[in-house]
Write an enzyme that holds these catalytic residues in place. Structure first.
Site, PDB file in Angstrom:
ATOM      1  N   SER A  44       0.818  -1.210   0.000  1.00  0.00           N
ATOM      2  CA  SER A  44       0.000   0.000   0.000  1.00  0.00           C
ATOM      3  C   SER A  44       0.854   1.262   0.000  1.00  0.00           C
ATOM      4  O   SER A  44       0.393   2.316  -0.391  1.00  0.00           O
ATOM      5  CB  SER A  44      -0.957  -0.010   1.196  1.00  0.00           C
ATOM      6  OG  SER A  44      -0.270  -0.377   2.357  1.00  0.00           O
ATOM      7  N   SER A  46       4.490   0.949  -0.836  1.00  0.00           N
ATOM      8  CA  SER A  46       5.833   0.593  -1.299  1.00  0.00           C
ATOM      9  C   SER A  46       5.793  -0.254  -2.570  1.00  0.00           C
ATOM     10  O   SER A  46       4.767  -0.842  -2.906  1.00  0.00           O
ATOM     11  CB  SER A  46       6.539  -0.208  -0.204  1.00  0.00           C
ATOM     12  OG  SER A  46       5.715  -1.281   0.187  1.00  0.00           O
ATOM     13  N   LYS A  63      12.739  -2.962  -0.821  1.00  0.00           N
ATOM     14  CA  LYS A  63      11.458  -2.295  -0.633  1.00  0.00           C
ATOM     15  C   LYS A  63      11.698  -0.801  -0.771  1.00  0.00           C
ATOM     16  O   LYS A  63      12.492  -0.225  -0.020  1.00  0.00           O
ATOM     17  CB  LYS A  63      10.921  -2.647   0.757  1.00  0.00           C
ATOM     18  CG  LYS A  63       9.549  -2.139   1.056  1.00  0.00           C
ATOM     19  CD  LYS A  63       8.979  -2.929   2.224  1.00  0.00           C
ATOM     20  CE  LYS A  63       7.648  -2.391   2.676  1.00  0.00           C
ATOM     21  NZ  LYS A  63       6.905  -3.348   3.479  1.00  0.00           N
ATOM     22  N   ALA A 116      12.856 -13.572  -1.103  1.00  0.00           N
ATOM     23  CA  ALA A 116      12.093 -14.830  -0.963  1.00  0.00           C
ATOM     24  C   ALA A 116      11.516 -15.129  -2.345  1.00  0.00           C
ATOM     25  O   ALA A 116      10.429 -14.681  -2.697  1.00  0.00           O
ATOM     26  CB  ALA A 116      11.003 -14.668   0.090  1.00  0.00           C
ATOM     27  N   GLU A 120       4.524 -15.613  -2.038  1.00  0.00           N
ATOM     28  CA  GLU A 120       3.673 -15.740  -0.847  1.00  0.00           C
ATOM     29  C   GLU A 120       3.040 -17.125  -0.736  1.00  0.00           C
ATOM     30  O   GLU A 120       2.624 -17.704  -1.745  1.00  0.00           O
ATOM     31  CB  GLU A 120       2.527 -14.717  -0.933  1.00  0.00           C
ATOM     32  CG  GLU A 120       3.021 -13.290  -0.964  1.00  0.00           C
ATOM     33  CD  GLU A 120       1.882 -12.295  -1.184  1.00  0.00           C
ATOM     34  OE1 GLU A 120       0.702 -12.716  -1.262  1.00  0.00           O
ATOM     35  OE2 GLU A 120       2.178 -11.095  -1.290  1.00  0.00           O
ATOM     36  N   ASP A 159      -0.269  -9.496  12.613  1.00  0.00           N
ATOM     37  CA  ASP A 159      -0.988  -9.608  11.331  1.00  0.00           C
ATOM     38  C   ASP A 159      -0.446 -10.814  10.549  1.00  0.00           C
ATOM     39  O   ASP A 159      -0.209 -10.720   9.354  1.00  0.00           O
ATOM     40  CB  ASP A 159      -0.829  -8.307  10.542  1.00  0.00           C
ATOM     41  CG  ASP A 159      -1.861  -8.192   9.420  1.00  0.00           C
ATOM     42  OD1 ASP A 159      -2.891  -8.910   9.466  1.00  0.00           O
ATOM     43  OD2 ASP A 159      -1.638  -7.394   8.485  1.00  0.00           O
ATOM     44  N   GLU A 163      -0.380 -14.335   3.312  1.00  0.00           N
ATOM     45  CA  GLU A 163       0.257 -13.306   2.466  1.00  0.00           C
ATOM     46  C   GLU A 163       1.571 -12.822   3.071  1.00  0.00           C
ATOM     47  O   GLU A 163       2.424 -12.298   2.366  1.00  0.00           O
ATOM     48  CB  GLU A 163      -0.644 -12.070   2.292  1.00  0.00           C
ATOM     49  CG  GLU A 163      -1.842 -12.269   1.417  1.00  0.00           C
ATOM     50  CD  GLU A 163      -3.071 -12.650   2.226  1.00  0.00           C
ATOM     51  OE1 GLU A 163      -2.921 -13.306   3.293  1.00  0.00           O
ATOM     52  OE2 GLU A 163      -4.187 -12.312   1.789  1.00  0.00           O
ATOM     53  N   ASP A 177       6.555  -8.482   6.701  1.00  0.00           N
ATOM     54  CA  ASP A 177       5.548  -7.437   6.934  1.00  0.00           C
ATOM     55  C   ASP A 177       5.381  -7.129   8.425  1.00  0.00           C
ATOM     56  O   ASP A 177       4.386  -7.493   9.047  1.00  0.00           O
ATOM     57  CB  ASP A 177       4.205  -7.830   6.310  1.00  0.00           C
ATOM     58  CG  ASP A 177       3.313  -6.598   6.145  1.00  0.00           C
ATOM     59  OD1 ASP A 177       3.765  -5.493   6.505  1.00  0.00           O
ATOM     60  OD2 ASP A 177       2.173  -6.749   5.679  1.00  0.00           O
TER      61      ASP A 177
HETATM   62  P1  ATP Z   1       0.951  -3.707   2.685  1.00  0.00           P
HETATM   63  O1  ATP Z   1       2.136  -2.823   2.856  1.00  0.00           O
HETATM   64  O2  ATP Z   1      -0.181  -3.036   2.028  1.00  0.00           O
HETATM   65  O3  ATP Z   1       0.585  -4.486   3.927  1.00  0.00           O
HETATM   66  P2  ATP Z   1       2.514  -5.765   1.581  1.00  0.00           P
HETATM   67  O4  ATP Z   1       2.951  -6.156   2.922  1.00  0.00           O
HETATM   68  O5  ATP Z   1       2.155  -6.872   0.630  1.00  0.00           O
HETATM   69  O6  ATP Z   1       1.305  -4.783   1.615  1.00  0.00           O
HETATM   70  P3  ATP Z   1       5.155  -5.027   0.738  1.00  0.00           P
HETATM   71  O7  ATP Z   1       5.860  -5.482   1.963  1.00  0.00           O
HETATM   72  O8  ATP Z   1       5.571  -3.731   0.149  1.00  0.00           O
HETATM   73  O9  ATP Z   1       3.633  -4.838   0.961  1.00  0.00           O
HETATM   74  O10 ATP Z   1       5.270  -6.151  -0.342  1.00  0.00           O
HETATM   75  C1  ATP Z   1       4.687  -6.047  -1.611  1.00  0.00           C
HETATM   76  C2  ATP Z   1       4.794  -7.382  -2.318  1.00  0.00           C
HETATM   77  O11 ATP Z   1       6.164  -7.636  -2.627  1.00  0.00           O
HETATM   78  C3  ATP Z   1       4.352  -8.535  -1.438  1.00  0.00           C
HETATM   79  O12 ATP Z   1       3.041  -8.846  -1.737  1.00  0.00           O
HETATM   80  C4  ATP Z   1       5.290  -9.675  -1.797  1.00  0.00           C
HETATM   81  O13 ATP Z   1       4.683 -10.506  -2.762  1.00  0.00           O
HETATM   82  C5  ATP Z   1       6.490  -8.987  -2.415  1.00  0.00           C
HETATM   83  N1  ATP Z   1       7.612  -9.041  -1.480  1.00  0.00           N
HETATM   84  C6  ATP Z   1       7.752  -8.313  -0.358  1.00  0.00           C
HETATM   85  N2  ATP Z   1       8.894  -8.605   0.278  1.00  0.00           N
HETATM   86  C7  ATP Z   1       9.502  -9.561  -0.466  1.00  0.00           C
HETATM   87  C8  ATP Z   1      10.721 -10.308  -0.323  1.00  0.00           C
HETATM   88  N3  ATP Z   1      11.527 -10.096   0.702  1.00  0.00           N
HETATM   89  N4  ATP Z   1      11.018 -11.220  -1.259  1.00  0.00           N
HETATM   90  C9  ATP Z   1      10.166 -11.440  -2.303  1.00  0.00           C
HETATM   91  N5  ATP Z   1       9.012 -10.778  -2.487  1.00  0.00           N
HETATM   92  C10 ATP Z   1       8.672  -9.846  -1.586  1.00  0.00           C
END
Ligand code: ATP
Length: 331
Positions: A44, A46, A63, A116, A120, A159, A163, A177
């Site tokens: 939301s 990033s 990020k 990763a 998810e 949380d 996901e 997250d």
């Molecule tokens: P919000 O901030 O709205 O709760 P979010 O947690 O999904 O959403 P981000 O942490 O910005 O937001 O992650 C966005 C997407 O990027 C995630 O849905 C995930 O699929 C991918 N992602 C995040 N971190 C990683 C990582 N370390 N390795 C691989 N993919 C990632």
């Protein structure tokens, strides 16, 4: 479009404006030390990009958070909370996404995280319908082990959901997250925090600005009394184990409000054929009173790892090799 502009911005402007010093001077990388490869996802506030650190060839997930967006949406505290929790958790556990570096330029904050690569867990469950019992057991153990570490560092996730369970190249869990993570103050009564409101009391028009967790996994004490403790993460674990095995939410109404009603009434059922030990495990986690959940004690007390591990659902888990054994086939 947002990801494209972030990537373009990263390539061009940050080269000149990064506040990170010359890497050789303090060994701290800056955006120009990475080649940005592809967008992994959008949050939301990033964009997360796959990037290669040119000095070592190692790949990371970066990020990228727009500062103006954070300020506009009044989310600077959330980003800082996420960073503080990740710093506190450090590199001490394989089941938690590590924050390697942070830096910023005039426009963005950059968090360099473990990559990763297998995305998810939610996507895996959706793609396959559900996970095999052996795989669900293995993942339940990995989540518990990571929670055990997190809680020992006085962090509650608040949380947990599929996901937020990412899968690395070997399909091992990495919890992510921590924007809603809570750092407990040792010795203080755990619970009501100013960032939480009793979800059912929030008018719909204000809900977007009040963090209340994700409807299907939120613990009843958060809904009823805005209270949270380590035991709230155990509730979410119960919901996740149920979902891994059935492919369905334990609690799901036609609206967020109806889902909350079901949670508060402990209104859920097991489909026919649900494994008996797994059923007992879930039932002992999905208990309205947080102090009665498996392994939990009086408010503020640590979760008993021994009580959780002694449950028959987990009796075949090899804890010593949990993070090195191959993950059982997902389906
Ligand atoms: P919000 O901030 O709205 O709760 P979010 O947690 O999904 O959403 P981000 O942490 O910005 O937001 O992650 C966005 C997407 O990027 C995630 O849905 C995930 O699929 C991918 N992602 C995040 N971190 C990683 C990582 N370390 N390795 C691989 N993919 C990632």
């Amino acid at each position: 479009p947002r990801s494209r502009s972030v990537a373009a911005h990263t390539r061009s402007k940050s080269r000149r404006r990064s506040r990170s010093q010359n890497p050789s001077a303090n060994n701290r990388p800056s955006p120009q030390d990475f080649s940005f490869m592809s967008t992994l996802g959008e949050g939301s506030y990033s964009t997360v990009m796959r990037a290669r650190y040119t000095r070592t060839g190692q790949e990371y997930a970066i990020k990228i958070i727009s500062k103006s967006h954070l300020i506009r949406k009044d989310k600077m505290a959330v980003a800082m909370a996420e960073k503080n929790v990740l710093v506190k958790l450090g590199t001490g556990h394989p089941g938690i996404i590590h924050l390697h570096w942070t830096f910023q330029d005039e426009w963005s904050l950059f968090f360099v995280l473990d990559l990763a690569i297998n995305g998810e867990m939610q996507a895996r469950i959706s793609r396959m319908g559900s996970l095999s019992l052996a795989c669900a057991r293995h993942y339940a153990a990995q989540i518990m082990d990571a929670l055990d570490y997190m809680h020992s560092k006085d962090v509650i996730h608040r949380d947990l959901k599929p996901e937020n369970l990412l899968l690395d190249s070997d399909f091992r869990i990495k919890i992510t997250d921590f924007g809603t993570g809570k750092l407990l103050e040792p010795g203080r009564k755990l619970s009501v925090t100013s960032s939480l409101c009793s979800a059912s009391q929030i008018p719909p028009e204000e809900r977007a600005n009040s963090w209340v967790g994700t409807a299907q996994y939120i613990a009843p004490e958060l809904l009823e009394r805005s209270e949270t403790s380590r035991s709230s993460d155990l509730w979410s674990l119960g919901c996740i184990v149920y979902q891994m095995i059935t492919g369905r939410f334990a609690f799901h109404g036609l609206s967020e409000y109806l889902t909350w009603q079901k949670i508060k009434a402990l209104d859920y059922t097991f489909p026919e054929g649900f494994d008996g030990d797994a059923r007992d495990f879930v039932q002992r986690l999905l208990i309205l009173d947080p102090s009665q959940r498996l392994g939990a004690g009086a408010e503020g007390s640590p979760i008993s790892r021994a009580a959780l591990r002694a449950h028959p659902f987990l009796s075949s888990v090899k804890w010593e090799t949990l993070w090195t054994d191959p993950v059982p086939p997902l389906e």
